[in-house]
Design a protein around this motif. Structure first.
Motif, PDB file in Angstrom:
ATOM      1  N   ALA A  50       4.825 -19.060 -29.979  1.00  0.00           N
ATOM      2  CA  ALA A  50       4.090 -18.886 -28.724  1.00  0.00           C
ATOM      3  C   ALA A  50       3.889 -20.216 -28.005  1.00  0.00           C
ATOM      4  O   ALA A  50       3.990 -20.294 -26.773  1.00  0.00           O
ATOM      5  N   ALA A  51       3.616 -21.286 -28.774  1.00  0.00           N
ATOM      6  CA  ALA A  51       3.390 -22.596 -28.158  1.00  0.00           C
ATOM      7  C   ALA A  51       4.680 -23.153 -27.566  1.00  0.00           C
ATOM      8  O   ALA A  51       4.670 -23.744 -26.467  1.00  0.00           O
ATOM      9  N   LEU A  52       5.795 -22.989 -28.267  1.00  0.00           N
ATOM     10  CA  LEU A  52       7.069 -23.466 -27.726  1.00  0.00           C
ATOM     11  C   LEU A  52       7.470 -22.676 -26.482  1.00  0.00           C
ATOM     12  O   LEU A  52       8.096 -23.225 -25.563  1.00  0.00           O
ATOM     13  N   ALA A  53       7.103 -21.403 -26.462  1.00  0.00           N
ATOM     14  CA  ALA A  53       7.455 -20.565 -25.312  1.00  0.00           C
ATOM     15  C   ALA A  53       6.810 -21.063 -24.022  1.00  0.00           C
ATOM     16  O   ALA A  53       7.344 -20.841 -22.930  1.00  0.00           O
TER      17      ALA A  53
ATOM     18  N   GLY B 256      -5.106 -13.202 -21.529  1.00  0.00           N
ATOM     19  CA  GLY B 256      -3.803 -13.798 -21.254  1.00  0.00           C
ATOM     20  C   GLY B 256      -3.252 -14.545 -22.454  1.00  0.00           C
ATOM     21  O   GLY B 256      -3.951 -14.833 -23.440  1.00  0.00           O
ATOM     22  N   ALA B 257      -1.949 -14.893 -22.360  1.00  0.00           N
ATOM     23  CA  ALA B 257      -1.236 -15.521 -23.477  1.00  0.00           C
ATOM     24  C   ALA B 257      -1.799 -16.899 -23.818  1.00  0.00           C
ATOM     25  O   ALA B 257      -1.919 -17.264 -24.997  1.00  0.00           O
ATOM     26  N   TYR B 258      -2.150 -17.695 -22.817  1.00  0.00           N
ATOM     27  CA  TYR B 258      -2.611 -19.057 -23.080  1.00  0.00           C
ATOM     28  C   TYR B 258      -3.936 -19.049 -23.839  1.00  0.00           C
ATOM     29  O   TYR B 258      -4.108 -19.773 -24.831  1.00  0.00           O
ATOM     30  N   GLN B 259      -4.882 -18.237 -23.354  1.00  0.00           N
ATOM     31  CA  GLN B 259      -6.175 -18.173 -24.050  1.00  0.00           C
ATOM     32  C   GLN B 259      -6.007 -17.624 -25.478  1.00  0.00           C
ATOM     33  O   GLN B 259      -6.701 -18.040 -26.397  1.00  0.00           O
ATOM     34  N   GLY B 260      -5.091 -16.692 -25.636  1.00  0.00           N
ATOM     35  CA  GLY B 260      -4.824 -16.175 -26.978  1.00  0.00           C
ATOM     36  C   GLY B 260      -4.326 -17.265 -27.903  1.00  0.00           C
ATOM     37  O   GLY B 260      -4.694 -17.327 -29.088  1.00  0.00           O
ATOM     38  N   LEU B 261      -3.510 -18.166 -27.374  1.00  0.00           N
ATOM     39  CA  LEU B 261      -3.001 -19.271 -28.183  1.00  0.00           C
ATOM     40  C   LEU B 261      -4.118 -20.238 -28.566  1.00  0.00           C
ATOM     41  O   LEU B 261      -4.146 -20.761 -29.688  1.00  0.00           O
TER      42      LEU B 261
ATOM     43  N   LEU C 286     -10.798 -24.543 -22.496  1.00  0.00           N
ATOM     44  CA  LEU C 286     -10.273 -25.478 -23.491  1.00  0.00           C
ATOM     45  C   LEU C 286      -8.757 -25.330 -23.580  1.00  0.00           C
ATOM     46  O   LEU C 286      -8.237 -24.228 -23.665  1.00  0.00           O
ATOM     47  N   THR C 287      -8.050 -26.475 -23.580  1.00  0.00           N
ATOM     48  CA  THR C 287      -6.591 -26.424 -23.656  1.00  0.00           C
ATOM     49  C   THR C 287      -6.128 -26.301 -25.111  1.00  0.00           C
ATOM     50  O   THR C 287      -6.881 -26.602 -26.050  1.00  0.00           O
ATOM     51  N   VAL C 288      -4.871 -25.897 -25.279  1.00  0.00           N
ATOM     52  CA  VAL C 288      -4.307 -25.753 -26.629  1.00  0.00           C
ATOM     53  C   VAL C 288      -4.288 -27.103 -27.336  1.00  0.00           C
ATOM     54  O   VAL C 288      -4.690 -27.218 -28.502  1.00  0.00           O
ATOM     55  N   THR C 289      -3.796 -28.134 -26.641  1.00  0.00           N
ATOM     56  CA  THR C 289      -3.715 -29.463 -27.255  1.00  0.00           C
ATOM     57  C   THR C 289      -5.095 -29.982 -27.643  1.00  0.00           C
ATOM     58  O   THR C 289      -5.283 -30.540 -28.732  1.00  0.00           O
ATOM     59  N   ALA C 290      -6.071 -29.798 -26.764  1.00  0.00           N
ATOM     60  CA  ALA C 290      -7.436 -30.250 -27.079  1.00  0.00           C
ATOM     61  C   ALA C 290      -7.986 -29.518 -28.293  1.00  0.00           C
ATOM     62  O   ALA C 290      -8.659 -30.122 -29.150  1.00  0.00           O
ATOM     63  N   ALA C 291      -7.714 -28.212 -28.388  1.00  0.00           N
ATOM     64  CA  ALA C 291      -8.183 -27.429 -29.537  1.00  0.00           C
ATOM     65  C   ALA C 291      -7.566 -27.937 -30.832  1.00  0.00           C
ATOM     66  O   ALA C 291      -8.239 -28.044 -31.866  1.00  0.00           O
ATOM     67  N   VAL C 292      -6.265 -28.280 -30.793  1.00  0.00           N
ATOM     68  CA  VAL C 292      -5.589 -28.798 -31.989  1.00  0.00           C
ATOM     69  C   VAL C 292      -6.155 -30.167 -32.364  1.00  0.00           C
ATOM     70  O   VAL C 292      -6.352 -30.469 -33.551  1.00  0.00           O
ATOM     71  N   VAL C 293      -6.431 -31.004 -31.377  1.00  0.00           N
ATOM     72  CA  VAL C 293      -7.009 -32.327 -31.651  1.00  0.00           C
ATOM     73  C   VAL C 293      -8.387 -32.189 -32.296  1.00  0.00           C
ATOM     74  O   VAL C 293      -8.714 -32.883 -33.268  1.00  0.00           O
ATOM     75  N   ILE C 294      -9.208 -31.299 -31.762  1.00  0.00           N
ATOM     76  CA  ILE C 294     -10.549 -31.067 -32.334  1.00  0.00           C
ATOM     77  C   ILE C 294     -10.431 -30.585 -33.776  1.00  0.00           C
ATOM     78  O   ILE C 294     -11.155 -31.030 -34.667  1.00  0.00           O
ATOM     79  N   LYS C 295      -9.488 -29.670 -34.010  1.00  0.00           N
ATOM     80  CA  LYS C 295      -9.281 -29.151 -35.364  1.00  0.00           C
ATOM     81  C   LYS C 295      -8.852 -30.269 -36.314  1.00  0.00           C
ATOM     82  O   LYS C 295      -9.329 -30.346 -37.461  1.00  0.00           O
ATOM     83  N   THR C 296      -7.980 -31.146 -35.844  1.00  0.00           N
ATOM     84  CA  THR C 296      -7.503 -32.245 -36.677  1.00  0.00           C
ATOM     85  C   THR C 296      -8.626 -33.218 -37.011  1.00  0.00           C
ATOM     86  O   THR C 296      -8.784 -33.650 -38.164  1.00  0.00           O
ATOM     87  N   LEU C 297      -9.424 -33.580 -36.013  1.00  0.00           N
ATOM     88  CA  LEU C 297     -10.540 -34.501 -36.248  1.00  0.00           C
ATOM     89  C   LEU C 297     -11.559 -33.898 -37.214  1.00  0.00           C
ATOM     90  O   LEU C 297     -12.094 -34.587 -38.091  1.00  0.00           O
ATOM     91  N   SER C 298     -11.813 -32.611 -37.070  1.00  0.00           N
ATOM     92  CA  SER C 298     -12.750 -31.935 -37.962  1.00  0.00           C
ATOM     93  C   SER C 298     -12.221 -31.937 -39.390  1.00  0.00           C
ATOM     94  O   SER C 298     -12.971 -32.137 -40.348  1.00  0.00           O
TER      95      SER C 298
ATOM     96  N   TYR D 153      -6.243 -12.716 -31.737  1.00  0.00           N
ATOM     97  CA  TYR D 153      -5.178 -13.160 -30.846  1.00  0.00           C
ATOM     98  C   TYR D 153      -4.682 -11.993 -29.993  1.00  0.00           C
ATOM     99  O   TYR D 153      -4.499 -12.133 -28.775  1.00  0.00           O
ATOM    100  N   GLY D 154      -4.480 -10.844 -30.630  1.00  0.00           N
ATOM    101  CA  GLY D 154      -3.992  -9.683 -29.892  1.00  0.00           C
ATOM    102  C   GLY D 154      -4.953  -9.247 -28.803  1.00  0.00           C
ATOM    103  O   GLY D 154      -4.548  -8.985 -27.659  1.00  0.00           O
ATOM    104  N   VAL D 155      -6.249  -9.175 -29.128  1.00  0.00           N
ATOM    105  CA  VAL D 155      -7.254  -8.760 -28.152  1.00  0.00           C
ATOM    106  C   VAL D 155      -7.342  -9.769 -27.008  1.00  0.00           C
ATOM    107  O   VAL D 155      -7.399  -9.399 -25.822  1.00  0.00           O
ATOM    108  N   THR D 156      -7.326 -11.061 -27.347  1.00  0.00           N
ATOM    109  CA  THR D 156      -7.420 -12.103 -26.317  1.00  0.00           C
ATOM    110  C   THR D 156      -6.169 -12.111 -25.442  1.00  0.00           C
ATOM    111  O   THR D 156      -6.253 -12.295 -24.213  1.00  0.00           O
ATOM    112  N   PHE D 157      -5.010 -11.920 -26.061  1.00  0.00           N
ATOM    113  CA  PHE D 157      -3.742 -11.895 -25.315  1.00  0.00           C
ATOM    114  C   PHE D 157      -3.763 -10.796 -24.258  1.00  0.00           C
ATOM    115  O   PHE D 157      -3.365 -11.009 -23.108  1.00  0.00           O
TER     116      PHE D 157
END
Length: 654
Positions: free
Chosen positions: A112-115, A289-294, A618-630, A281-285
Motif C-alpha cells: 500500500a505504501a509503495l502504491a 480513505g486509503a492514506y488514512q488507512g495506511l 498525521l502523515t505516514v512517514t511521521a507515524a513511522v518516525v514516532i513508532k521508531t523513536l518509541s 485498516y479495512g474500516v478506515t480505508f
C-alpha cells in the motif's frame, strides 16, 4: 507507483518459482516420509546484518530521491529483496496455519505504501523491522558468547605433582587423579578438591560472585576461577568439557533458548493483534480513505513487542546472575511476582559449623566413627553427610569408596562394607531399623536441649557404635528474612523430630510447620497448598527435594554452585546465602515494572497513529518516525539492568 508494486510482486513470484524448481526433487522425496514439514529457516547473523545494512541504504535512497529521481529505481530493487523473507513467512503462516500474522500486515503496508510512493516510510519500516530482528538474535546468542569468550583464557601449561616430582605439562594433558599446582595470579584449569594449601579464589566466572573467598583442604574448586592469593594443590576430578564451567556454558545456551520461548509468546500476541489491525485498516480505508488507512496500519505493535519482551527478561536474568543468582528457567523470574506462599525446608536456614563431639563405644576410636559416617557423604545429598565428609577429609582420614550396588537409601544409609552391615542416619532411622540406643548416646541426646545441634548415628551389624554431634547455626540473615515473611504465608517442612522443629520455628516466629517429613511427602504438602488456590515457591535442596520442586510454581535451591547442573530447582542461589533470596524477589518486581513501562512505550504509538491519522492529519512517514523513536525508548528502558550492572562493577573497581 504501480510499477513499484509490480516489480515487488514479480520479484517475489520469481523467487518462489526458482525455489520450487530448485527444491522440487527434495520436496518429492520428503513427501514420502515426512509430509507437511515447514520450510521456513531462521536467518543467519550474516543475513540479518545484510538485510539491516540494505534497509539503511533504502532509507538513504528514499531521502535523496527528490533531487535524484533515479534513486527510486535502485530502491525498488532493494525493497523487493528485503521483502522476500517477510513475504515468505507471511505466506507460510497463512497457508500452513490459516492465520493472518504480523508479517502479513507488513506485506500489506509495504504494498500500500509503495502504491502511493511512500518510499521513506517503507525504508524506515524495514530498518525498524530488521533492527528488531538483529536485537532478538543478539539476545539469543549473548549468553553463549559471554560464557565462551573465557575459554581462550586457560593457560597453555600447568604444573603437576607426579611421583613426588613437580613438572610442567600441557593443560590438555591433564587427567583425572592428577595433582595440579596453582600459584597466586593463575587460573585454575580443572574442577577438583584442594589436597594441600590455602588460597583466596575469585569464582566470578562460574558463580557470579565478585568477592574472592578463602578455600582450604577439602574444599571444591572450579575451572576458570583464579587464585588471587596463596598456593594450592588440587586433586583433579574433571577436565575439559566435563568441568562445571563447560556445563554452565551449555546451561546458559539453554537459558538463551528460553528467550526464544518468550519471543514465541510475544509473537503469539502480535499475531492475535494482527486481525484487529487488519479490521481497523479495512474500516478506515472504506470510511476515511486509503492514506488514512495506511497511517492507522503503522500503529501495529507486534514487531516492537516481539523484540522488547525477551530483551527485558534476558537483561534481568543477567543482573540476577551478576548477584550470584542463576535462573535456569526465565519464566520462574516472571512467576515470582504471583507467589503468595513460601515453603522452606529447614536446611535452608541452618549451616553446620563444626563437629562438636563424637561419642563411641570403648572398643572404637573417634576416627573410626568419623570415617564410617563420612562414607555417607559420598552417597547421600544431605548437607550433614557432606559436612562430615569434608571434615574427615580435612582431618586427613582416608575414606574408601563404596560400589553403588553395596548401598541403599532409606531415611539413612545402609552399606555392605567389609563383610559387615553399616548403618548411618538419624535417630528415626535407627529406630526404624531396630537399633537400640546405648547409655552414652542417650546421655548425648539428653544434653542437647536446644535446636542448635544435629546428631548422626553409626551402627555396625545392628550394634550402635557411636554418634557425632554437629553444631548448627542459623544463617545470620534470618531476622531480615523474618521481616520479609510478613508479606507471605510461610510453611516450614522438616525431616527432623517435632521437638527440634518446634524450637526452630519458635525462633523464627513460624507457626505452620511439618516435622518428620520424608522427601517424597514434601511434594504432597505443596500440592495441598496449591489446591487451596495458593501460588507456592519451594525453597530447599535441589537434589533431595526434586518432587516438591517439580510440584511448586517456583523452586529455589540453596545448594550453591557445586551441583548447579544436576540441581532440579529453577533458581539457584550460588553463594548459598539467604540474603540473596530477598534480592531475588526484588529483581522479579523490578522486571515486572520494566515490562509494564516497556509495554506502555510499545503501545503508545498505536494510539497516536490511530487518532493522529483519523483526526489530526498525521502523515505516514511521521507515524513511522514516532513508532521508531518509541521503540528506541522501549529498548533503552529494557536495557536499564545492563547499565545498573556496569555502574555496580565500576563502583567495585573504584
Amino acid at each position: 507507483m504501480l510499477l513499484s508494486v509490480g516489480v515487488l510482486a514479480g520479484t517475489y513470484a520469481g523467487f518462489r518459482l526458482y525455489e520450487f524448481i530448485k527444491k522440487k526433487p527434495t520436496a518429492i522425496k520428503q513427501t514420502t516420509h515426512t509430509p507437511n514439514l515447514p520450510v521456513e529457516t531462521k536467518p543467519t547473523q550474516s543475513q540479518l546484518k545484510r538485510y539491516y545494512s540494505l534497509s539503511i541504504t533504502s532509507v538513504g535512497l528514499a531521502l535523496i530521491s527528490p533531487v535524484l529521481p533515479a534513486a527510486n529505481l535502485l530502491n525498488i530493487g532493494i525493497i523487493s529483496y528485503l521483502s522476500i523473507p517477510i513475504f515468505k513467512r507471511a505466506e507460510q503462516l497463512l497457508i500452513q496455519k490459516r492465520k493472518v500474522g504480523n508479517d502479513a500486515l507488513l506485506v500489506l503496508f509495504t504494498v500500500a505504501a509503495l502504491a502511493i510512493g511512500e518510499f521513506v516510510a517503507v525504508g524506515l519500516t524495514f530498518l525498524f523491522y530488521y533492527f528488531g530482528s538483529r536485537l532478538i538474535d543478539n539476545v539469543n546468542n549473548y549468553s553463549h558468547k559471554n560464557a565462551t569468550k573465557i575459554l581462550d583464557q586457560l593457560p597453555d601449561t600447568v604444573w603437576v605433582l607426579r611421583q613426588n616430582v613437580e613438572m610442567e605439562i600441557k593443560t590438555n594433558q591433564l587427567k583425572t587423579g592428577d595433582i595440579a599446582i596453582i600459584d597466586a595470579g593463575h587460573m585454575i584449569p580443572v574442577d577438583g578438591t584442594i589436597s594441600q594449601g590455602v588460597a583466596l579464589i575469585n569464582q566470578q566466572a562460574v558463580t557470579g560472585e565478585t568477592q574472592a573467598i578463602e578455600k582450604c583442604v577439602g574444599d571444591s574448586v572450579f575451572a576458570y576461577t583464579t587464585v588471587t592469593q596463596g598456593k594450592i594443590y588440587i586433586k583433579v576430578e574433571a577436565v575439559g568439557k566435563k568441568t562445571l564451567f563447560a556445563e554452565v556454558t551449555e546451561l546458559l545456551q539453554k537459558n538463551a533458548q528460553h528467550q526464544s520461548q518468550l519471543q514465541l509468546r510475544a509473537d503469539e500476541w502480535a499475531d492475535k493483534s494482527a486481525l484487529i489491525f487488519l479490521g481497523l485498516y479495512g474500516v478506515t480505508f472504506v470510511t476515511f480513505g486509503a492514506y488514512q488507512g495506511l497511517v492507522v496500519l503503522t500503529g501495529k505493535f507486534g514487531d516492537r513487542l516481539r523484540a522488547v519482551a525477551p530483551l527485558s527478561t534476558f537483561n534481568y536474568l543477567e543482573i540476577a546472575y551478576h548477584h550470584s543468582i542463576l535462573i535456569k528457567d526465565g519464566g520462574a523470574l516472571e512467576n515470582l511476582r504471583h507467589v503468595d506462599t513460601l515453603v522452606f525446608d529447614v536446611m535452608s536456614f541452618i549451616e553446620f559449623t563444626r563437629v562438636k563431639r563424637i561419642v563411641t563405644k570403648p572398643e572404637y576410636e573417634e576416627e573410626d566413627i568419623l570415617r564410617y559416617a563420612a562414607l555417607a557423604g559420598r552417597k547421600m545429598t544431605h548437607p550433614a553427610a557432606h559436612f562430615i565428609l569434608t571434615e574427615a577429609q580435612k582431618a586427613g582420614i582416608d575414606i574408601p569408596d563404596v560400589d553403588d550396588k553395596h548401598y541403599q537409601l532409606k531415611r539413612g544409609l545402609i552399606i555392605q562394607y567389609q563383610d559387615s552391615e553399616l548403618l548411618i542416619g538419624n535417630i528415626h532411622f535407627m529406630n526404624q531399623q531396630g537399633i537400640d540406643l546405648n547409655i552414652e548416646v542417650e546421655r548425648l541426646i539428653y544434653e542437647c536441649k536446644t535446636p542448635h545441634y544435629a546428631i548422626v548415628f553409626v551402627a555396625l551389624n545392628q550394634d550402635l557404635i557411636g554418634a557425632i554431634e554437629l553444631e548448627v547455626e542459623f544463617y545470620p540473615q534470618r531476622l531480615q528474612l523474618t521481616q520479609y515473611f510478613q508479606k507471605y504465608q510461610v510453611v516450614l517442612v522438616s525431616e527432623e523430630n517435632q521437638t527440634f522443629t518446634q524450637r526452630f520455628c519458635a525462633e523464627l516466629n513460624i507457626e505452620d510447620y511439618h516435622h518428620d517429613t520424608l522427601p517424597e511427602h514434601k511434594a504432597t504438602i505443596v500440592r495441598q497448598l496449591q489446591s487451596q488456590g495458593l501460588e507456592v515457591c519451594y525453597v530447599g535442596d535441589g537434589l533431595r527435594d526434586k518432587f516438591a520442586m517439580e510440584a511448586a510454581s517456583v523452586s529455589v535451591s540453596m545448594r550453591g554452585a557445586a551441583s548447579m547442573i544436576h540441581d532440579n530447582a529453577q533458581i539457584i542461589l550460588l553463594d548459598n546465602s539467604l540474603s540473596q533470596f530477598t534480592r531475588l524477589f526484588d529483581i522479579s518486581k523490578q522486571l515486572a515494572g520494566n515490562l509494564r513501562s516497556s509495554l506502555a512505550l510499545t503501545v503508545a504509538p498505536t494510539f497516536i497513529s490511530i487518532f493522529g491519522g483519523l483526526f489530526f492529519g498525521l502523515t505516514v512517514t511521521a507515524a513511522v518516525v514516532i513508532k521508531t523513536l518509541s521503540f528506541l525508548l522501549a529498548v533503552a528502558n529494557a536495557s536499564l539492568p545492563l547499565y545498573q550492572i556496569q555502574h555496580e562493577e565500576k563502583q567495585t573497581d573504584d
